[in-house]
Design a protein around this motif. Sequence first.
Motif, PDB file in Angstrom:
ATOM      1  N   MET A  98       0.776  -0.742   0.218  1.00 35.92           N
ATOM      2  CA  MET A  98       0.227  -0.449   0.453  1.00 35.92           C
ATOM      3  C   MET A  98       0.947   1.201   0.195  1.00 35.92           C
ATOM      4  SD  MET A  98      -3.272   1.038   2.446  1.00 35.92           S
ATOM      5  CE  MET A  98      -3.458  -0.932   2.314  1.00 35.92           C
ATOM      6  N   GLN A  99       0.903   2.168  -1.327  1.00 31.69           N
ATOM      7  CA  GLN A  99       2.006   3.196  -1.387  1.00 31.69           C
ATOM      8  C   GLN A  99       2.017   4.414  -0.413  1.00 31.69           C
ATOM      9  OE1 GLN A  99       0.514   3.398  -4.809  1.00 31.69           O
ATOM     10  NE2 GLN A  99       1.548   2.040  -5.673  1.00 31.69           N
ATOM     11  N   SER A 100       0.322   4.791  -0.343  1.00 28.29           N
ATOM     12  CA  SER A 100       0.243   6.263   0.449  1.00 28.29           C
ATOM     13  C   SER A 100      -1.383   6.127   0.670  1.00 28.29           C
ATOM     14  CB  SER A 100       0.177   7.455  -0.537  1.00 28.29           C
ATOM     15  OG  SER A 100      -0.586   8.070   0.385  1.00 28.29           O
ATOM     16  N   LEU A 101      -2.202   6.230   2.394  1.00 29.93           N
ATOM     17  CA  LEU A 101      -3.069   5.725   2.541  1.00 29.93           C
ATOM     18  C   LEU A 101      -3.305   7.127   3.456  1.00 29.93           C
ATOM     19  CD1 LEU A 101      -5.602   4.122   3.425  1.00 29.93           C
ATOM     20  CD2 LEU A 101      -4.472   3.328   5.878  1.00 29.93           C
TER      21      LEU A 101
ATOM     22  N   LYS B  36      -8.323   8.995  14.304  1.00 29.63           N
ATOM     23  CA  LYS B  36      -7.059   8.609  13.992  1.00 29.63           C
ATOM     24  C   LYS B  36      -6.139   7.530  14.348  1.00 29.63           C
ATOM     25  CE  LYS B  36      -6.597  13.445  13.709  1.00 29.63           C
ATOM     26  NZ  LYS B  36      -5.523  14.603  13.429  1.00 29.63           N
ATOM     27  N   GLU B  37      -5.962   8.027  16.005  1.00 28.82           N
ATOM     28  CA  GLU B  37      -5.972   6.694  17.227  1.00 28.82           C
ATOM     29  C   GLU B  37      -6.042   5.862  16.247  1.00 28.82           C
ATOM     30  OE1 GLU B  37      -6.678   5.715  21.649  1.00 28.82           O
ATOM     31  OE2 GLU B  37      -7.091   8.661  21.414  1.00 28.82           O
ATOM     32  N   LEU B  38      -7.304   5.272  16.278  1.00 27.13           N
ATOM     33  CA  LEU B  38      -7.166   4.115  15.987  1.00 27.13           C
ATOM     34  C   LEU B  38      -6.873   3.684  14.429  1.00 27.13           C
ATOM     35  CD1 LEU B  38     -11.373   4.283  17.043  1.00 27.13           C
ATOM     36  CD2 LEU B  38     -10.080   2.653  17.631  1.00 27.13           C
ATOM     37  N   LEU B  39      -7.031   4.129  13.905  1.00 18.57           N
ATOM     38  CA  LEU B  39      -6.160   3.248  12.677  1.00 18.57           C
ATOM     39  C   LEU B  39      -4.786   3.429  12.686  1.00 18.57           C
ATOM     40  CD1 LEU B  39      -6.819   3.367  10.087  1.00 18.57           C
ATOM     41  CD2 LEU B  39      -6.481   5.887   8.868  1.00 18.57           C
ATOM     42  N   GLN B  40      -4.007   3.995  13.042  1.00 18.60           N
ATOM     43  CA  GLN B  40      -2.643   3.786  13.566  1.00 18.60           C
ATOM     44  C   GLN B  40      -2.331   2.532  13.994  1.00 18.60           C
ATOM     45  OE1 GLN B  40      -1.419   6.485  16.834  1.00 18.60           O
ATOM     46  NE2 GLN B  40      -1.448   8.528  15.353  1.00 18.60           N
ATOM     47  N   PHE B  41      -3.652   1.840  15.456  1.00  9.44           N
ATOM     48  CA  PHE B  41      -2.924   0.708  15.166  1.00  9.44           C
ATOM     49  C   PHE B  41      -2.874  -0.214  14.304  1.00  9.44           C
ATOM     50  CE2 PHE B  41      -7.050   0.600  18.168  1.00  9.44           C
ATOM     51  CZ  PHE B  41      -5.696   1.001  19.347  1.00  9.44           C
ATOM     52  N   LEU B  42      -3.855  -0.184  12.678  1.00  9.32           N
ATOM     53  CA  LEU B  42      -2.426  -0.874  11.337  1.00  9.32           C
ATOM     54  C   LEU B  42      -1.720  -0.891  11.516  1.00  9.32           C
ATOM     55  CD1 LEU B  42      -5.666   0.189   8.435  1.00  9.32           C
ATOM     56  CD2 LEU B  42      -5.222  -1.780  10.264  1.00  9.32           C
TER      57      LEU B  42
ATOM     58  N   PRO C 102       1.558   4.165   7.622  1.00 10.52           N
ATOM     59  CA  PRO C 102       1.709   5.257   7.995  1.00 10.52           C
ATOM     60  C   PRO C 102       0.487   5.873   7.100  1.00 10.52           C
ATOM     61  CG  PRO C 102       3.527   4.759   7.588  1.00 10.52           C
ATOM     62  CD  PRO C 102       2.347   3.310   7.077  1.00 10.52           C
ATOM     63  N   PHE C 103      -0.008   7.316   7.635  1.00 19.75           N
ATOM     64  CA  PHE C 103      -0.841   7.875   6.871  1.00 19.75           C
ATOM     65  C   PHE C 103      -1.147   9.333   6.584  1.00 19.75           C
ATOM     66  CE2 PHE C 103      -2.503   7.150  10.653  1.00 19.75           C
ATOM     67  CZ  PHE C 103      -3.670   8.139  11.569  1.00 19.75           C
TER      68      PHE C 103
ATOM     69  N   TRP D  53      -4.885   5.496  -1.353  1.00 17.84           N
ATOM     70  CA  TRP D  53      -5.319   4.059  -0.672  1.00 17.84           C
ATOM     71  C   TRP D  53      -6.393   5.879   0.467  1.00 17.84           C
ATOM     72  CZ3 TRP D  53      -6.947  -0.859  -1.328  1.00 17.84           C
ATOM     73  CH2 TRP D  53      -6.081  -2.235  -1.778  1.00 17.84           C
ATOM     74  N   VAL D  54      -7.809   5.686  -0.039  1.00 23.30           N
ATOM     75  CA  VAL D  54      -8.562   6.613   0.706  1.00 23.30           C
ATOM     76  C   VAL D  54      -9.459   6.701   1.716  1.00 23.30           C
ATOM     77  CG1 VAL D  54     -10.011   9.205   1.126  1.00 23.30           C
ATOM     78  CG2 VAL D  54      -8.105   8.214  -0.677  1.00 23.30           C
ATOM     79  N   ILE D  55      -9.712   6.049   3.221  1.00 20.36           N
ATOM     80  CA  ILE D  55     -10.530   5.637   4.432  1.00 20.36           C
ATOM     81  C   ILE D  55     -11.992   7.104   4.585  1.00 20.36           C
ATOM     82  CG2 ILE D  55     -11.007   5.202   6.793  1.00 20.36           C
ATOM     83  CD1 ILE D  55      -8.384   3.623   5.615  1.00 20.36           C
ATOM     84  N   GLY D  56     -12.839   6.717   4.416  1.00 17.37           N
ATOM     85  CA  GLY D  56     -13.783   8.103   5.086  1.00 17.37           C
ATOM     86  C   GLY D  56     -14.724   6.972   5.801  1.00 17.37           C
ATOM     87  N   SER D  57     -15.683   7.858   6.825  1.00 17.23           N
ATOM     88  CA  SER D  57     -16.192   7.089   8.224  1.00 17.23           C
ATOM     89  C   SER D  57     -17.495   7.750   8.403  1.00 17.23           C
ATOM     90  CB  SER D  57     -15.172   6.654   8.721  1.00 17.23           C
ATOM     91  OG  SER D  57     -16.263   5.836   9.945  1.00 17.23           O
ATOM     92  N   ASP D  58     -18.428   7.890   9.019  1.00 17.35           N
ATOM     93  CA  ASP D  58     -18.673   8.054   9.554  1.00 17.35           C
ATOM     94  C   ASP D  58     -20.185   7.308  10.136  1.00 17.35           C
ATOM     95  OD1 ASP D  58     -20.391  11.408   9.240  1.00 17.35           O
ATOM     96  OD2 ASP D  58     -22.243  10.050   9.571  1.00 17.35           O
ATOM     97  N   THR D  59     -20.492   7.897  11.323  1.00 17.66           N
ATOM     98  CA  THR D  59     -21.570   7.407  12.710  1.00 17.66           C
ATOM     99  C   THR D  59     -22.770   8.088  12.980  1.00 17.66           C
ATOM    100  OG1 THR D  59     -19.223   6.146  13.230  1.00 17.66           O
ATOM    101  CG2 THR D  59     -21.396   6.749  15.000  1.00 17.66           C
TER     102      THR D  59
END
Length: 189
Positions: free
Chosen positions: A1-4, A14-20, A23-24, A64-70
């Motif tokens: 994965m080149q760029s996230l 942001k804190e949760l995505l760091q678990f992966l 780098p993003f 690679w782009v991640i969008g989220s909504d709650t």
Amino acid sequence: MQSLILASSSPRRKELLQFLQIPFESMNSHVDENIEENMQAEDAVQELAVRKAEAIASKYPESWVIGSDTVVVLEGEILGKPANHADGKRMLEMLSGNTHEVYTGVAIIYGEHRRIFAVKTEVTFWELSESDIERYLDSGEPFDKAGSYGIQGLGSLLVKQINGDYFSVVGLPISRLARELKKMESELT
């Protein structure tokens, strides 16, 4: 994965995505978050996640782009972020002693490839007194959160029980996201 890129400026996401341990970058998508009045919650969070991801993916097509909504839903009513103190109090009074659903939608976009899903979690609140509600509102924590509470902070004291993915309630179902990214990446190689 080149760029996230995470299409969000939410500190929780942001804190949760760091678990992966990938780098993003994090970017606010600045999209219109209004939804059709009769849209089901599961569809609404997926629609909003796609809007957020598309807004960033259109500018960074090689990423690679991640969008989220709650959203929080009680008896079919979507409870967004409170407009003010009175609105926050109204929501917390509604949630008191009841079970509600939290839906988090996620969209992963890489070029023309997409993966979109939603996770539903049930949360039950303790019966809250007026002083419980006022104390929580006075903390300032509820005002940027769907349903007027954050399960990862002082709002945890309101929660009696949870059935489902805790991290989805925080704002990003990280375990499911990791699996979806892995599937998507293997399909592309």
